[in-house]
Design a protein around this motif. Structure first.
Motif, mmCIF file in Angstrom:
data_model
loop_
_atom_site.group_PDB
_atom_site.id
_atom_site.type_symbol
_atom_site.label_atom_id
_atom_site.label_comp_id
_atom_site.label_asym_id
_atom_site.label_seq_id
_atom_site.Cartn_x
_atom_site.Cartn_y
_atom_site.Cartn_z
ATOM 1 N N ASP A 48 34.581 15.160 97.520
ATOM 2 C CA ASP A 48 35.379 14.483 96.509
ATOM 3 C C ASP A 48 34.704 14.543 95.132
ATOM 4 O OD1 ASP A 48 37.305 13.677 98.434
ATOM 5 O OD2 ASP A 48 36.036 11.989 99.006
ATOM 6 N N TYR A 49 33.409 14.285 95.095
ATOM 7 C CA TYR A 49 32.693 14.314 93.821
ATOM 8 C C TYR A 49 32.657 15.720 93.228
ATOM 9 C CZ TYR A 49 30.940 9.578 93.091
ATOM 10 O OH TYR A 49 30.832 8.239 92.790
ATOM 11 N N LEU A 50 32.484 16.721 94.065
ATOM 12 C CA LEU A 50 32.465 18.093 93.555
ATOM 13 C C LEU A 50 33.829 18.488 93.012
ATOM 14 C CD1 LEU A 50 30.271 19.868 96.243
ATOM 15 C CD2 LEU A 50 29.586 19.073 93.967
ATOM 16 N N ALA A 51 34.894 18.018 93.658
ATOM 17 C CA ALA A 51 36.236 18.289 93.145
ATOM 18 C C ALA A 51 36.415 17.664 91.762
ATOM 19 C CB ALA A 51 37.285 17.758 94.116
ATOM 20 N N ALA A 52 35.908 16.442 91.572
ATOM 21 C CA ALA A 52 35.996 15.804 90.260
ATOM 22 C C ALA A 52 35.272 16.629 89.193
ATOM 23 C CB ALA A 52 35.420 14.394 90.322
ATOM 24 N N ASP A 76 37.272 20.203 88.880
ATOM 25 C CA ASP A 76 38.696 20.267 88.540
ATOM 26 C C ASP A 76 39.098 19.470 87.310
ATOM 27 O OD1 ASP A 76 38.955 21.886 90.772
ATOM 28 O OD2 ASP A 76 39.601 20.243 92.088
ATOM 29 N N VAL A 77 38.336 18.466 86.923
ATOM 30 C CA VAL A 77 38.702 17.727 85.709
ATOM 31 C C VAL A 77 37.557 17.628 84.698
ATOM 32 C CG1 VAL A 77 40.578 16.407 86.771
ATOM 33 C CG2 VAL A 77 38.251 15.481 86.835
ATOM 34 N N ILE A 78 36.336 17.388 85.176
ATOM 35 C CA ILE A 78 35.228 17.188 84.234
ATOM 36 C C ILE A 78 34.832 18.497 83.565
ATOM 37 C CG2 ILE A 78 32.816 16.489 84.023
ATOM 38 C CD1 ILE A 78 33.365 14.459 86.291
ATOM 39 N N ALA A 79 34.624 19.554 84.346
ATOM 40 C CA ALA A 79 34.215 20.835 83.759
ATOM 41 C C ALA A 79 35.243 21.378 82.773
ATOM 42 C CB ALA A 79 33.911 21.851 84.857
ATOM 43 N N GLY A 91 44.450 13.745 89.847
ATOM 44 C CA GLY A 91 45.705 14.099 89.192
ATOM 45 C C GLY A 91 46.013 13.170 88.035
ATOM 46 N N GLU A 92 45.749 11.874 88.221
ATOM 47 C CA GLU A 92 45.989 10.906 87.153
ATOM 48 C C GLU A 92 45.024 11.105 85.990
ATOM 49 O OE1 GLU A 92 45.776 7.083 88.942
ATOM 50 O OE2 GLU A 92 47.529 7.407 90.240
ATOM 51 N N VAL A 93 43.767 11.412 86.300
ATOM 52 C CA VAL A 93 42.787 11.685 85.239
ATOM 53 C C VAL A 93 43.215 12.912 84.442
ATOM 54 C CG1 VAL A 93 40.402 12.328 84.742
ATOM 55 C CG2 VAL A 93 40.869 10.602 86.482
ATOM 56 N N ALA A 94 43.612 13.979 85.144
ATOM 57 C CA ALA A 94 44.046 15.197 84.464
ATOM 58 C C ALA A 94 45.247 14.918 83.562
ATOM 59 C CB ALA A 94 44.386 16.267 85.511
ATOM 60 N N GLU A 95 46.201 14.136 84.054
ATOM 61 C CA GLU A 95 47.385 13.815 83.252
ATOM 62 C C GLU A 95 46.997 13.028 81.998
ATOM 63 O OE1 GLU A 95 51.767 11.642 83.740
ATOM 64 O OE2 GLU A 95 50.318 11.610 85.389
ATOM 65 N N ALA A 96 46.072 12.080 82.136
ATOM 66 C CA ALA A 96 45.652 11.270 80.995
ATOM 67 C C ALA A 96 44.997 12.103 79.904
ATOM 68 C CB ALA A 96 44.702 10.176 81.454
ATOM 69 N N HIS A 97 44.431 13.249 80.294
ATOM 70 C CA HIS A 97 43.701 14.098 79.340
ATOM 71 C C HIS A 97 44.392 15.439 79.081
ATOM 72 C CE1 HIS A 97 40.058 11.655 78.787
ATOM 73 N NE2 HIS A 97 40.368 11.178 79.977
ATOM 74 N N GLY A 98 45.617 15.571 79.524
ATOM 75 C CA GLY A 98 46.382 16.772 79.242
ATOM 76 C C GLY A 98 45.837 18.012 79.904
ATOM 77 N N LEU A 99 45.262 17.859 81.094
ATOM 78 C CA LEU A 99 44.682 18.990 81.825
ATOM 79 C C LEU A 99 45.612 19.411 82.948
ATOM 80 C CD1 LEU A 99 41.060 17.590 82.243
ATOM 81 C CD2 LEU A 99 41.785 19.284 80.562
ATOM 82 N N GLU A 100 45.580 20.677 83.292
ATOM 83 C CA GLU A 100 46.281 21.144 84.472
ATOM 84 C C GLU A 100 45.498 20.752 85.717
ATOM 85 O OE1 GLU A 100 47.180 25.275 84.415
ATOM 86 O OE2 GLU A 100 48.230 25.198 82.482
#
Length: 336
Positions: free
Chosen positions: A218-222, A225-228, A326-335
């Motif tokens: 889970d942490y690696l996905a974060a 997929d969103v942080i990097a 998914g919610e984090v990505a949406e909040a920051h305009g990321l795919e």
């Protein structure tokens, strides 16, 4: 790695039952004894002027006087003794050393890691809390901008607790991108997804509140997929890691289920990200209260820079974490 360290940081002793004890640094040092390539460097303490660039000066004077008068309980969690002020400014100085050393070109096996205490990421602009008096990583960030001409700094806080103080200090800043990867709902109860910054800093705060029982996958996905993607677009000159180790499954203070190997994996991901954006990289110690797993985890961060290849985990991202990302990505305009 090169570790910033000073015995001064051992003199802050909140008491025998307090989890943020000097034994944390002693355990780390003991764990690193058996490792190759470990170097220790002692820096100058940070000056009051350097710290006041991110903290209210009257508050700092109050803390200094509080310690000079023998200390006591600042709040139910945050305790000072006479030596706490000197330890706090030394800890901040070590963080500045780490940032400066990284910007001077130290990388690979020379990557700097500041082993200061008390930790800092809960200290807000004008108050102490959560064991923290001076926000070390925020001081180092401003120092890098003011004294080393860094234009853009990114901070990844992987401590299990939300870095509320760092967020508080930097929330309206467009030149600093702050990411907090933490257990949702845990102390201090901040760090929701919709806290994304304001004014010039709108979009430069990213909170990733992980559900209890989140694990390595889970942490690696974060991170992947969103942080990097967010930090890659920000393109920092300096990347600082607020490196807490209390998300470990054997730490007594949280419910996240990271293995020791997770810290090698996250280190490798962060190192790759820094390389990809050509950013200097440094680590600043935050929490971690299970002494054995704290020592093992810091040692594994070191070993990752010393050539050890991390072992990828098996498994899939949990449904709850997938929804969160998914919610984090949406909040920051990321795919996503």
């Amino acid at each position: 790695m090169r570790f910033g360290y000073s015995d001064t940081c051992l003199d802050h002793n909140p008491g025998p039952r307090h989890p943020e004890s000097p034994d944390r640094l002693r355990a780390i040092r003991e764990g690193l004894k058996r490792k190759h390539g470990v170097e220790y460097v002692e820096s100058d303490p940070a000056t009051l002027e350097t710290i006041a660039a991110v903290h209210d000066r009257e508050y700092l004077e109050e803390v200094r006087e509080f310690c000079a008068n023998g200390g006591g309980n600042w709040d139910p969690d945050t305790t000072a003794v006479e030596a706490t002020w000197d330890a706090a400014i030394q800890s901040a100085g070590l963080a500045c050393w780490a940032a400066e050393t990284a910007l001077d070109g130290a990388d690979g096996r020379e990557t700097p890691f500041s082993l200061g205490r008390p930790p800092g990421h809960h200290a807000v602009f004008d108050d102490a809390m959560g064991f923290c008096f001076v926000n070390n990583v925020a001081v180092a960030t401003q120092y890098a901008i003011d004294e080393r001409d860094a234009e853009r700094v990114a901070i990844v806080d992987w401590d299990v607790h939300h870095g509320n103080g760092t967020q508080d200090i930097l929330y309206d800043r467009g030149d600093v991108f702050f990411v907090s990867l933490h257990e949702g709902g845990l102390y201090p109860g901040t760090g929701e997804i919709d806290e994304i910054g304001e004014g010039d800093g709108e979009g430069t705060t990213m909170n990733v509140p992980m559900p209890p029982a989140a694990d390595d996958v889970d942490y690696l996905a974060a991170l992947d997929d969103v942080i990097a993607p967010a930090l890659g677009a920000f393109d920092p000159d300096l990347l600082l890691v607020s490196a807490g180790f209390d998300a470990h499954r054997h730490d007594p203070i949280s419910r996240i289920r990271l293995s020791t190997e997770a810290y090698a994996l996250m280190t490798d991901r962060i190192r790759t990200l820094a390389d990809d954006v050509d950013a200097a990289l440094a680590f600043v110690l935050e929490g971690g209260y299970g002494l054995e797993v704290l020592a093992d985890s810091v040692a594994l961060v070191h070993e990752t820079f010393d050539g050890r290849e991390p072992i990828e985990p098996d498994g899939d991202v949990s449904v709850d974490v997938d929804e969160t990302l998914g919610e984090v990505a949406e909040a920051h305009g990321l795919e996503y």
